[in-house]
Scaffold this active site. Structure first.
Site, PDB file in Angstrom:
ATOM      1  N   HIS A  22       0.832  -1.206   0.000  1.00  0.00           N
ATOM      2  CA  HIS A  22       0.000   0.000   0.000  1.00  0.00           C
ATOM      3  C   HIS A  22       0.870   1.260   0.000  1.00  0.00           C
ATOM      4  CE1 HIS A  22      -3.934  -1.979   0.848  1.00  0.00           C
ATOM      5  NE2 HIS A  22      -3.081  -2.969   1.059  1.00  0.00           N
ATOM      6  N   ASP A 115      -6.284   5.643   1.760  1.00  0.00           N
ATOM      7  CA  ASP A 115      -6.349   4.264   1.264  1.00  0.00           C
ATOM      8  C   ASP A 115      -7.780   3.750   1.399  1.00  0.00           C
ATOM      9  OD1 ASP A 115      -6.026   1.342   1.160  1.00  0.00           O
ATOM     10  OD2 ASP A 115      -3.893   1.735   1.437  1.00  0.00           O
TER      11      ASP A 115
END
Ligand code: UDP
Length: 458
Positions: A22, A115
């Site tokens: 990520h 995110d």
């Protein structure tokens, strides 16, 4: 010019979920923003920040927030449920404080790029009056599956052997993400983490995906009717693609220390296209039996192999394996993956199909043997074989184990079999299209420009 002296057009705070897969794409997105005059600040958790190896020349400002487990992070929480609920409660407050502090520091935040795994961050952005921008590090196809589940349009457990969703090829149930297909095998927290990405998506000002138009044309068409969705990928360092960002040849934040010189020295004298590179990313934990089958399968290929086995996984290797294969193989704890994939000695990549690994292989034109482990990887593997046609899947037996003969066969097929030429041609094609997408005037580049223009006006 020193970054503090630059006259920034706007300021984006970027918040990845704490994990290598990520951080990498969101950090790269920061670099794109900086290259277009937007100040970018990347916020990681306090715990993760302690273990990060950071490139000191990076132009990205780093900040921290608390997930409630500043000493031990995820491993400190008594369960995944506790980790995620604490992260939401403590993280929301910590994030709000960070935004207020940044606003007071003379660089007010215009947008929070969060995110998709952290949908609560959108509520924080709304409370503080900054743009809320969802960033997905998974493919649009995978997002579409989770979206349908979240809206109750695809019932879980799956009731049919095949799944038909708009913009997607027909998927066998086992080709959907594992937390959907095998919902009972994993903690419920994993299912909710993934599906809840879409709870409040309709309120996001922008929805960004680390993919590009030509990779996922049909599903993009369908999804872009619902949200202000834009593709901004691939987020592979610029030196491997358009070369427009000076010195951007690495992600710059490593949670594991790469054995760079060991890997590159070893690759140095290997013939072109002769090496199988093997990696299962930063999280996958293979069973002992699977590890053995893979090990002896690699040996069976009689080819050179460079295998990343993280330190915590190395005890699962067969006892005499490293000695027995030292003529042909090198096992390392972590590699500089981009450098490895771009080395001409590498002929194929046996991968768990983490989305970053797939995008990197696509961008660097490396044929794949897909051996998905969990999460979105089975869906990515389906696309690798049937949609992008740049590799083949190593299929497991009824016990879920990919046997040594299958490993051997798949590596041979990709490197020299009947399909090898088509796969190599497609790999070359994707390499070209990846570069085009992010290069000046490409689809992703134009989308980033459009996003920057909105930030400037906000
Ligand atoms: N990676 C690396 N060295 C390794 C293995 C992986 O630098 O030895 C990087 C890889 O380039 C990718 C990331 O770690 O950017 C892994 O992300 P991915 O989505 O492929 O898998 P995950 O770790 O999330 O399962």
């Amino acid at each position: 010019m020193e970054r503090e002296q630059r006259a920034w057009l706007a300021h984006a705070l970027v918040l990845p979920y704490p994990g290598q897969g990520h951080i990498n794409p969101m950090l790269q997105f920061c670099k794109r923003l900086v290259s277009k005059g937007v100040k970018a600040t990347l916020a990681n958790t306090k715990h993760l920040t302690k273990s990060m190896n950071i490139d000191p020349t990076s132009m990205i400002d780093l900040e921290t927030i608390s997930d409630g487990f500043d000493e031990g992070g995820y491993a400190q929480a008594e369960s995944p449920e506790v980790y995620h609920s604490t992260f939401k409660a403590v993280g929301s407050e910590s994030l709000a404080n960070l935004i207020k502090n940044l606003n007071d520091s003379g660089h007010p935040v215009n947008a929070l790029v969060y995110d998709g795994f952290l949908p609560w961050a959108l509520d924080v952005s709304k409370q503080l009056g900054v743009l809320g921008v969802a960033f997905f590090t998974q493919s649009c196809a995978v997002s579409n599956v989770y979206y349908h589940v979240q809206r109750g349009l695809l019932p879980v457990p799956l009731s049919e052997p095949v799944v038909q969703l708009p913009g997607l090829p027909l998927l066998e149930a086992s080709e959907t993400p594992s937390f959907i297909y095998n919902v009972s095998l994993y903690p419920a927290a994993f299912y909710y983490l993934l599906v809840n990405q879409f709870t409040n998506i309709d309120e996001a000002d922008w929805v960004l995906h680390n993919t590009f138009q030509k990779m996922e044309e049909e599903v993009l068409d369908w999804m872009a009717k619902r949200w202000k969705l834009r593709t901004i990928g691939p987020t592979v360092p610029s030196m491997y693609l358009d070369k427009r960002i000076e010195d951007d040849k690495d992600y710059g934040i490593n949670l594991f220390k790469p054995d760079s010189s060991a890997c590159m020295n070893w690759l140095h004298d290997k013939p072109s296209g002769s090496v199988v590179y093997v990696s299962f990313g930063s999280l996958a934990e293979l069973g002992v039996e699977q590890m053995e089958e893979l090990a002896w399968g690699l040996k069976g290929t009689k080819r050179y192999f460079l295998w990343v086995v993280r330190a915590a996984e190395q005890s699962k290797l067969p006892g005499n394996f490293i000695e027995e294969t030292s003529e042909k193989g090198l096992v390392v704890a972590w590699s500089p993956q981009l450098e490895v994939l771009s080395h001409e000695a590498v002929g194929c990549f046996l991968t768990h199909c983490g989305f970053n690994s797939v995008l990197e292989a696509l961008s660097l034109g490396v044929p794949l043997v897909a051996m998905p482990h969990w999460s979105d990887q089975p869906t990515n593997a389906k696309y690798v074989e049937d949609v992008w046609k740049m590799g083949i899947r190593a299929r497991p037996d009824e016990k879920g184990i990919v046997r040594r003969e299958v490993v051997d066969l798949c590596v041979r097929e990709v490197m020299e079999g009947a399909k090898a030429k088509e796969i190599k041609d497609n790999a070359r094609k994707w390499k070209k299209l990846s570069k085009e997408a992010i290069d000046e005037g490409g689809t992703s580049d134009r989308n980033i420009d459009e996003f920057v223009a909105t930030l400037v006006k906000s």
